[in-house]
Scaffold this motif. Structure first.
Motif, PDB file in Angstrom:
ATOM      1  N   LYS A 251       0.848  -1.189   0.000  1.00 53.21           N
ATOM      2  CA  LYS A 251       0.000   0.000   0.000  1.00 53.21           C
ATOM      3  C   LYS A 251       0.889   1.246   0.000  1.00 53.21           C
ATOM      4  N   VAL A 252       0.517   2.237  -0.818  1.00 50.21           N
ATOM      5  CA  VAL A 252       1.306   3.471  -0.902  1.00 50.21           C
ATOM      6  C   VAL A 252       1.163   4.253   0.405  1.00 50.21           C
ATOM      7  N   THR A 253       2.298   4.722   0.960  1.00 55.44           N
ATOM      8  CA  THR A 253       2.222   5.475   2.216  1.00 55.44           C
ATOM      9  C   THR A 253       2.785   6.888   2.101  1.00 55.44           C
ATOM     10  N   SER A 254       3.335   7.246   0.949  1.00 60.61           N
ATOM     11  CA  SER A 254       3.838   8.617   0.813  1.00 60.61           C
ATOM     12  C   SER A 254       3.730   9.057  -0.636  1.00 60.61           C
ATOM     13  N   SER A 255       3.842  10.374  -0.857  1.00 62.60           N
ATOM     14  CA  SER A 255       3.831  10.866  -2.233  1.00 62.60           C
ATOM     15  C   SER A 255       5.091  11.703  -2.442  1.00 62.60           C
ATOM     16  N   GLY A 256       5.268  12.197  -3.648  1.00 61.29           N
ATOM     17  CA  GLY A 256       6.455  13.005  -3.939  1.00 61.29           C
ATOM     18  C   GLY A 256       7.338  12.313  -4.944  1.00 61.29           C
ATOM     19  N   SER A 257       8.605  12.729  -5.010  1.00 58.09           N
ATOM     20  CA  SER A 257       9.496  12.162  -6.032  1.00 58.09           C
ATOM     21  C   SER A 257       9.963  10.761  -5.621  1.00 58.09           C
ATOM     22  N   THR A 258       9.960  10.483  -4.337  1.00 55.12           N
ATOM     23  CA  THR A 258      10.209   9.114  -3.872  1.00 55.12           C
ATOM     24  C   THR A 258       8.945   8.631  -3.180  1.00 55.12           C
ATOM     25  N   ILE A 259       8.412   7.527  -3.668  1.00 56.42           N
ATOM     26  CA  ILE A 259       7.162   7.016  -3.109  1.00 56.42           C
ATOM     27  C   ILE A 259       7.460   5.752  -2.306  1.00 56.42           C
ATOM     28  N   GLU A 260       6.880   5.706  -1.121  1.00 53.69           N
ATOM     29  CA  GLU A 260       7.114   4.543  -0.279  1.00 53.69           C
ATOM     30  C   GLU A 260       5.903   3.615  -0.315  1.00 53.69           C
ATOM     31  N   VAL A 261       6.175   2.331  -0.340  1.00 55.94           N
ATOM     32  CA  VAL A 261       5.108   1.327  -0.296  1.00 55.94           C
ATOM     33  C   VAL A 261       5.366   0.412   0.887  1.00 55.94           C
ATOM     34  N   GLU A 262       4.329   0.303   1.734  1.00 50.98           N
ATOM     35  CA  GLU A 262       4.435  -0.617   2.861  1.00 50.98           C
ATOM     36  C   GLU A 262       3.925  -1.965   2.365  1.00 50.98           C
ATOM     37  N   LEU A 263       4.763  -2.987   2.463  1.00 47.40           N
ATOM     38  CA  LEU A 263       4.379  -4.297   1.949  1.00 47.40           C
ATOM     39  C   LEU A 263       3.357  -4.954   2.878  1.00 47.40           C
ATOM     40  N   ASP A 264       2.517  -5.813   2.284  1.00 48.84           N
ATOM     41  CA  ASP A 264       1.524  -6.552   3.067  1.00 48.84           C
ATOM     42  C   ASP A 264       2.225  -7.443   4.106  1.00 48.84           C
ATOM     43  N   GLY A 266       3.272  -7.006   6.991  1.00 54.85           N
ATOM     44  CA  GLY A 266       4.398  -6.444   7.742  1.00 54.85           C
ATOM     45  C   GLY A 266       5.754  -6.852   7.204  1.00 54.85           C
ATOM     46  N   ALA A 267       5.837  -7.025   5.881  1.00 57.05           N
ATOM     47  CA  ALA A 267       7.079  -7.528   5.288  1.00 57.05           C
ATOM     48  C   ALA A 267       8.129  -6.441   5.086  1.00 57.05           C
ATOM     49  N   GLY A 268       7.833  -5.223   5.525  1.00 55.84           N
ATOM     50  CA  GLY A 268       8.801  -4.139   5.347  1.00 55.84           C
ATOM     51  C   GLY A 268       8.282  -3.115   4.364  1.00 55.84           C
ATOM     52  N   SER A 269       9.180  -2.236   3.909  1.00 59.30           N
ATOM     53  CA  SER A 269       8.732  -1.238   2.942  1.00 59.30           C
ATOM     54  C   SER A 269       9.772  -1.083   1.849  1.00 59.30           C
ATOM     55  N   VAL A 270       9.305  -0.614   0.701  1.00 57.86           N
ATOM     56  CA  VAL A 270      10.219  -0.374  -0.426  1.00 57.86           C
ATOM     57  C   VAL A 270       9.927   1.004  -0.991  1.00 57.86           C
ATOM     58  N   ARG A 271      10.918   1.586  -1.660  1.00 54.32           N
ATOM     59  CA  ARG A 271      10.764   2.913  -2.247  1.00 54.32           C
ATOM     60  C   ARG A 271      10.929   2.869  -3.752  1.00 54.32           C
ATOM     61  N   SER A 272      10.256   3.774  -4.409  1.00 47.40           N
ATOM     62  CA  SER A 272      10.363   3.883  -5.863  1.00 47.40           C
ATOM     63  C   SER A 272      10.534   5.342  -6.251  1.00 47.40           C
ATOM     64  N   THR A 273      11.410   5.590  -7.216  1.00 47.46           N
ATOM     65  CA  THR A 273      11.554   6.954  -7.737  1.00 47.46           C
ATOM     66  C   THR A 273      11.008   7.036  -9.167  1.00 47.46           C
ATOM     67  N   GLN A 274      10.303   5.986  -9.594  1.00 45.31           N
ATOM     68  CA  GLN A 274       9.709   5.987 -10.930  1.00 45.31           C
ATOM     69  C   GLN A 274       8.407   6.778 -10.910  1.00 45.31           C
ATOM     70  N   PRO A 275       8.096   7.475 -12.022  1.00 45.40           N
ATOM     71  CA  PRO A 275       6.849   8.222 -12.074  1.00 45.40           C
ATOM     72  C   PRO A 275       5.646   7.318 -11.809  1.00 45.40           C
ATOM     73  N   CYS A 276       4.693   7.809 -11.058  1.00 44.79           N
ATOM     74  CA  CYS A 276       3.574   6.974 -10.646  1.00 44.79           C
ATOM     75  C   CYS A 276       2.418   7.876 -10.240  1.00 44.79           C
ATOM     76  N   THR A 277       1.201   7.476 -10.570  1.00 45.96           N
ATOM     77  CA  THR A 277       0.052   8.327 -10.252  1.00 45.96           C
ATOM     78  C   THR A 277      -0.680   7.858  -9.000  1.00 45.96           C
ATOM     79  N   LEU A 278      -0.178   6.804  -8.373  1.00 47.07           N
ATOM     80  CA  LEU A 278      -0.867   6.280  -7.186  1.00 47.07           C
ATOM     81  C   LEU A 278      -0.717   7.247  -6.010  1.00 47.07           C
ATOM     82  N   LYS A 279      -1.782   7.307  -5.195  1.00 44.69           N
ATOM     83  CA  LYS A 279      -1.812   8.242  -4.054  1.00 44.69           C
ATOM     84  C   LYS A 279      -1.668   7.456  -2.741  1.00 44.69           C
ATOM     85  N   PRO A 280      -1.257   8.148  -1.675  1.00 42.38           N
ATOM     86  CA  PRO A 280      -1.167   7.478  -0.377  1.00 42.38           C
ATOM     87  C   PRO A 280      -2.489   6.787  -0.021  1.00 42.38           C
TER      88      PRO A 280
END
Ligand SMILES: Nc1ncnc2c1ncn2[C@@H]1O[C@H](COP(=O)(O)OP(=O)(O)OP(=O)(O)O)[C@@H](O)[C@H]1O
Ligand SMILES: [Mg+2]
Length: 372
Positions: A251-264, A266-280
């Motif tokens: 699930k997306v947890t942040s917006s901006g140029s680096t977007i964070e996704v919290e994995l289902d 409780g598996a941790g989180s990952v970041r992406s700097t690729q363009p994306c239209t998904l919202k927190p």
């Protein structure tokens, strides 16, 4: 908008075309534009509507809705033979009692071309497909690849505005297939033919096409150049259909140029700097290719990288590269591809605890509701 300049380059336009068989939708409303000299492949699993779309362009099937335009002219209701399009099928459909020369001359004879001109044009095209030594053979005296080259020559000889090919290399073995792919690519470069090509072989589509139209369930899933499909897929389906991928739900947890996704889970989180239209708050898949991931004994020094602690489940040698299968928290399966010559591989064994790391710039975020 400069509509005139754009339409000049357009050779084939499919406009809202769909096909319904009773209550079964073989093709949902589809738009497709092919420019002059462009090589476009229809790629997708069995039953995804590739042949249906090709047949509608060919005039072998009537669309339920929509129009087909060739050089700006509406050909939707024009009989197949009056469309003048080149057709190459998996089964070569050569005339068995005619020689190679006569098979290739046939479309010109039908069009009433003068005898001298026929001889010149047939010889020229047979040289182009490298069959000029075999002009007097019958189809039964040729290999599969040679027969397929005759059927391609039979199209090229009358210079059709578009060549339509439905799995033309499907009947050939792997070696011959690759040689023919090279040959088709060469002809495309040399002659600038416009082609619509059906295949369910992703390597073939990538090797041949300027753009690939990935189809799924009677719809276009994505239409892009091969590189873009591979590195910027817009859905889980495309990410998984083209090449290997790791797809992590979260699930997306942040917006901006680096977007964070919290994995289902409780598996941790990952970041992406690729363009994306998904919202927190929105459901996402984080996707990365197996070859963009590294394996290390420690989490490493680069704070910006994504990292997950994993257990090695197996190492598979598959030639020049090896595939490492791993499992992370939350029961996440990961696949990593490393060059087999990569030294640390030799000491990697099932049960080892390692870290996988990869860059946020190699992490694509996909809309999860899209492929639900
Ligand atoms: N004449 C027909 N009557 C009813 N259904 C049809 C007809 N022709 C095709 N279909 C259905 O339409 C869907 C799309 O078929 P199509 O032949 O376009 O698939 P395809 O992508 O070319 O598949 P393949 O890779 O197996 O050749 C399939 O579910 C097929 O069963
Ligand atoms: Mg088909």
């Amino acid at each position: 908008m400069n509509a005139t300049a754009n339409s000049e380059a357009v050779r084939l336009r499919v406009d809202g075309v769909s096909k319904q068989y009773g209550d079964m939708t073989a093709l949902a409303a589809t738009d497709l534009v092919i420019r002059k000299g462009e090589f476009v492949s229809l790629l997708g699993p069995s039953g995804s509507g590739k042949t249906t779309l090709l047949n509608i362009v060919a005039g072998a099937a009537m669309p339920s809705t929509g129009r087909v335009l060739l050089d700006g002219r509406d050909i939707t209701h024009l009989p197949s033979r009056e469309r003048n399009l080149g057709m190459v099928f998996q089964h070569y459909a050569l005339i068995p009692h005619m020689t190679v020369f006569d098979n290739v001359a046939f479309p010109l004879k039908v069009r009433g071309v003068a005898k001298n001109e026929i001889a010149d044009r047939v010889r020229a095209v047979l040289a182009t497909v490298r069959l000029d030594q075999l002009t007097d053979r019958k189809p039964s005296q040729l290999s599969g690849g040679q027969q397929q080259r005759v059927s391609i020559a039979r199209c090229l000889v009358y210079d059709p505005p578009v060549i339509l090919m439905d799995e033309p290399l499907g009947a050939l073995d792997k070696g011959l297939r690759e040689a023919m792919q090279f040959e088709i690519k060469r002809l495309h470069r040399q002659l600038g033919i416009t082609a619509l090509y059906v295949t369910h072989d992703q390597d073939e589509a990538m090797a041949l096409s300027d753009r690939i139209c990935v189809m799924n369930n009677g719809s276009i899933a994505q239409l892009s150049a091969a590189r873009e499909l591979y590195y910027q897929p817009t859905s889980k389906f495309v990410a998984e259909f083209l090449g290997e991928s790791n797809v992590l739900p979260g699930k997306v947890t942040s917006s901006g140029s680096t977007i964070e996704v919290e994995l289902d889970e409780g598996a941790g989180s990952v970041r992406s700097t690729q363009p994306c239209t998904l919202k927190p708050g929105e459901q996402a898949f984080a996707m990365m290719r197996p070859e963009s991931i590294s394996i290390a004994a420690t989490p490493g020094q680069t704070a910006a990288d994504n990292k997950l602690a994993c257990t090695v489940e197996g190492v598979e040698f598959i030639g020049g590269v090896s595939r490492v299968r791993l499992r992370a928290a939350g029961n996440i399966a990961l696949s990593v591809k490393l060059l087999s010559s990569h030294k640390p591989l030799a000491t990697l064994a099932s049960g080892d605890h390692v870290w996988v790391t990869w860059s946020p710039s190699d992490t694509i975020l996909l809309d999860r509701t899209h492929d639900a």
